[in-house]
Design an enzyme around this catalytic site. Structure first.
Site, mmCIF file in Angstrom:
data_model
loop_
_atom_site.group_PDB
_atom_site.id
_atom_site.type_symbol
_atom_site.label_atom_id
_atom_site.label_comp_id
_atom_site.label_asym_id
_atom_site.label_seq_id
_atom_site.Cartn_x
_atom_site.Cartn_y
_atom_site.Cartn_z
ATOM 1 N N PHE A 422 38.226 45.633 45.617
ATOM 2 C CA PHE A 422 38.527 46.652 44.609
ATOM 3 C C PHE A 422 40.022 46.813 44.370
ATOM 4 O O PHE A 422 40.514 47.925 44.140
ATOM 5 C CB PHE A 422 37.919 48.019 44.998
ATOM 6 C CG PHE A 422 36.662 47.917 45.814
ATOM 7 C CD1 PHE A 422 35.574 47.210 45.333
ATOM 8 C CD2 PHE A 422 36.575 48.495 47.064
ATOM 9 C CE1 PHE A 422 34.418 47.084 46.083
ATOM 10 C CE2 PHE A 422 35.423 48.374 47.830
ATOM 11 C CZ PHE A 422 34.340 47.663 47.336
ATOM 12 N N CYS A 423 40.742 45.696 44.415
ATOM 13 C CA CYS A 423 42.210 45.730 44.216
ATOM 14 C C CYS A 423 42.903 46.579 45.277
ATOM 15 O O CYS A 423 43.990 47.105 45.030
ATOM 16 C CB CYS A 423 42.597 46.250 42.836
ATOM 17 S SG CYS A 423 42.042 45.219 41.504
ATOM 18 N N ASN A 424 42.264 46.771 46.425
ATOM 19 C CA ASN A 424 42.881 47.541 47.507
ATOM 20 C C ASN A 424 42.775 46.704 48.780
ATOM 21 O O ASN A 424 41.959 46.986 49.661
ATOM 22 C CB ASN A 424 42.157 48.889 47.657
ATOM 23 C CG ASN A 424 42.848 49.807 48.654
ATOM 24 O OD1 ASN A 424 43.524 49.347 49.571
ATOM 25 N ND2 ASN A 424 42.670 51.107 48.489
#
Ligand SMILES: Cc1ncc(COP(=O)(O)O)c(C=O)c1O
Length: 506
Positions: A422-424
């Protein structure tokens, strides 16, 4: 790792996970389960008006048989928002707001009204805050990163639990000689290490600038990081960015009570429509510290082509490059009115009750050998989260079920989830217990050339990330019930990931 493509692969790879028998929970009546949920969370009944709105304003979701569990990815719009915006466009004549002619002035008035409404919605005094319209939260973060006057010896401090659009600011810091420090958020809770943070906040060298960035709510685990850190950081001389992109869709941000220097937001995450508009809420004094690396149409009060000079416009004007998304910006006012109509407290109460039930139901799931069927990342209690949860399904012998299998099975059942990191990446690394040494660039020479799958194998990750379930304004009991039913179909199953296609991104 076998790499294959096409429809044969799809049926083979997902076949082991097709339910062979009716899910266990399916034998329990939905209405009975709902009744016990309502008995457990009696205050949910106070939000019955939202169930009504779901039937009228979001009827397309149920008509399509969809189960939407990706509110952290994007909110859903109510039909009335789109109708109100279409009416506005249908009745008005609007021109580019950069001039004074009648159609331009009409547009300027609506854009400025939306700007004032944003301040009002977040309790921000116009004396203290300005609103810069951007394309999205990432655009707002880039404005801060590229214009923050980092110099050698300055500091950039951020949590490991941040979206990549915050992580990316480190590249601006690096280019100007500032030092970046990452605050750990260790598993299992994935909460920030308070003593590490306090120590680093107190250690800003005299005469140096410091920018501290953290999310009010993790877009990975849903963990809420306390807003109390804002005041503490500011007291030590830091400018503070609080990324509220994942927080504001289900919580009230009150800028009268807590005053970060910069707050990036994407409006589609709050109310689904329009996309393409976000903002940077910025304190006037903090905005004045930024030094833009260029000027553009609309951002200057005066400029000479031959004289090689320019004078930046004041406030938000200096940060809105070219023409803003002027026809969409008035739909922000419509969306904020809609959220107020539904009521943030009601949204908060709903997602807390639904999430707590979901969390407990998944946490209780066991294979027939008694081992847990689901690993949930982050705090042991739902209450310490916003409306988001990251998890993985486990096989009976405790291995992580490949997230691509979940993705495909969910897709077949019209469930919208998110899988991956999740782009994290930091929260994912923390959840899987990877240390800085495990992921250091020099540990695995040539990693830049590895495929994603080979990289995952090389660092020993059990999968490319997690499954994210997130709730929002239009979530109802049927949504979470359907997800629990879905989870039951994985009981006593093995993971067969050999035939899945190669991953092309994380
Ligand atoms: C916490 C957080 N910050 C920033 C962003 C970036 O938002 P956008 O992609 O709208 O720019 C996201 C998007 O998911 C997010 O969840």
């Amino acid at each position: 790792m076998a790499i294959a493509t096409g429809s044969i692969l799809e049926s083979e790879a997902t076949a082991p996970y097709r339910p062979r028998h009716r899910p266990v929970v399916a034998s329990v009546q939905l209405e009975e389960t709902r009744a016990s949920f309502l008995a457990e969370f009696p205050s949910f009944a106070d939000t019955a008006h939202v169930d009504e709105l779901r039937r009228y304003e979001y009827s397309r979701v149920d008509a399509a048989g969809q189960v939407y569990l990706d509110y952290a990815g994007g909110g859903l719009y109510a039909n009335c928002q789109v109708r109100a915006h279409a009416r506005m466009l249908g009745e008005g004549v609007f021109g580019n707001p950069h001039s004074l002619n009648p159609t331009s002035s009409a547009m300027t008035e609506l854009v400025e009204r939306a700007r004032a409404r944003v301040l009002d919605f977040f309790g921000a005094s116009p004396e203290e805050y300005d609103v810069v319209f951007t394309a999205n939260a990432s655009g707002a973060l880039r404005l801060v990163g590229e214009a923050y006057p980092f110099a050698p010896g300055d500091r950039f401090l951020l949590l490991i639990d941040n979206h990549n659009s915050v992580n990316g600011i480190r590249e601006f810091a690096r280019a100007r000689g500032a030092r970046t420090t990452c605050v750990p958020c260790p598993a299992p809770d994935l909460r920030l290490d308070a003593s590490f943070l306090a120590r680093n906040l107190a250690a800003l060298p005299a005469g140096r600038r410091g920018l501290f960035a953290y999310p009010a709510q993790s877009n990975f685990s849903g963990v809420r990081h306390s807003l109390d850190w804002v005041e503490e950081a500011q007291a030590h001389g830091w400018h503070v960015v609080v990324d509220c992109a994942a927080f504001v869709p289900t919580s009230r941000l009150d800028l009268a009570r807590c005053q970060p220097d910069f707050v990036p937001i994407s409006f589609y995450k709050l109310f689904g429509y329009p996309t393409g508009v976000g903002c940077l809420l910025a304190r006037h004094d903090a905005l004045a510290c930024l030094a833009r690396p260029w000027f553009a149409g609309g951002t200057i009060t005066a400029v000479s082509a031959q004289g090689d000079w320019h004078r930046m416009a004041p406030g938000h004007t200096a940060f809105e490059d070219g023409t803003v998304n002027y026809l969409s910006i008035p739909a922000v006012e419509i969306g904020l009115d809609w959220i107020d109509h539904v009521g943030v407290p009601a949204i908060e109460r709903r997602v807390q009750a639904l999430g707590a039930w979901l969390h407990d139901s998944l946490g209780r799931l066991r294979h027939s050998n008694g081992r847990p069927a689901v690993a949930i990342y982050g705090p042991g209690r739902w209450e310490e989260r916003g409306a988001t949860m990251a998890l993985n399904f486990l096989t009976p012998d405790g291995r992580v079920v490949d997230e691509r299998i979940i993705d495909r099975t969910a897709r077949d059942q019209k469930l919208s989830l998110r899988t991956g990191c999740f782009c994290n990446p930091g929260a994912g690394e923390a959840a899987f217990g990877l240390s800085p040494a495990d992921v250091a660039l020099d540990v695995l020479p040539g990693r830049m050339e590895l495929s994603i799958d080979d990289y995952i194998d090389a660092i020993g990750l059990p999968s490319a990330g997690a499954i994210r379930v997130s709730l929002g304004l239009a979530s109802n009991f049927d949504d979470v019930y359907r997800f629990v039913q879905f989870a039951h179909t994985f009981l006593d199953r093995e993971s067969h990931a050999e035939l899945l296609p190669a991953r092309t991104g994380c």
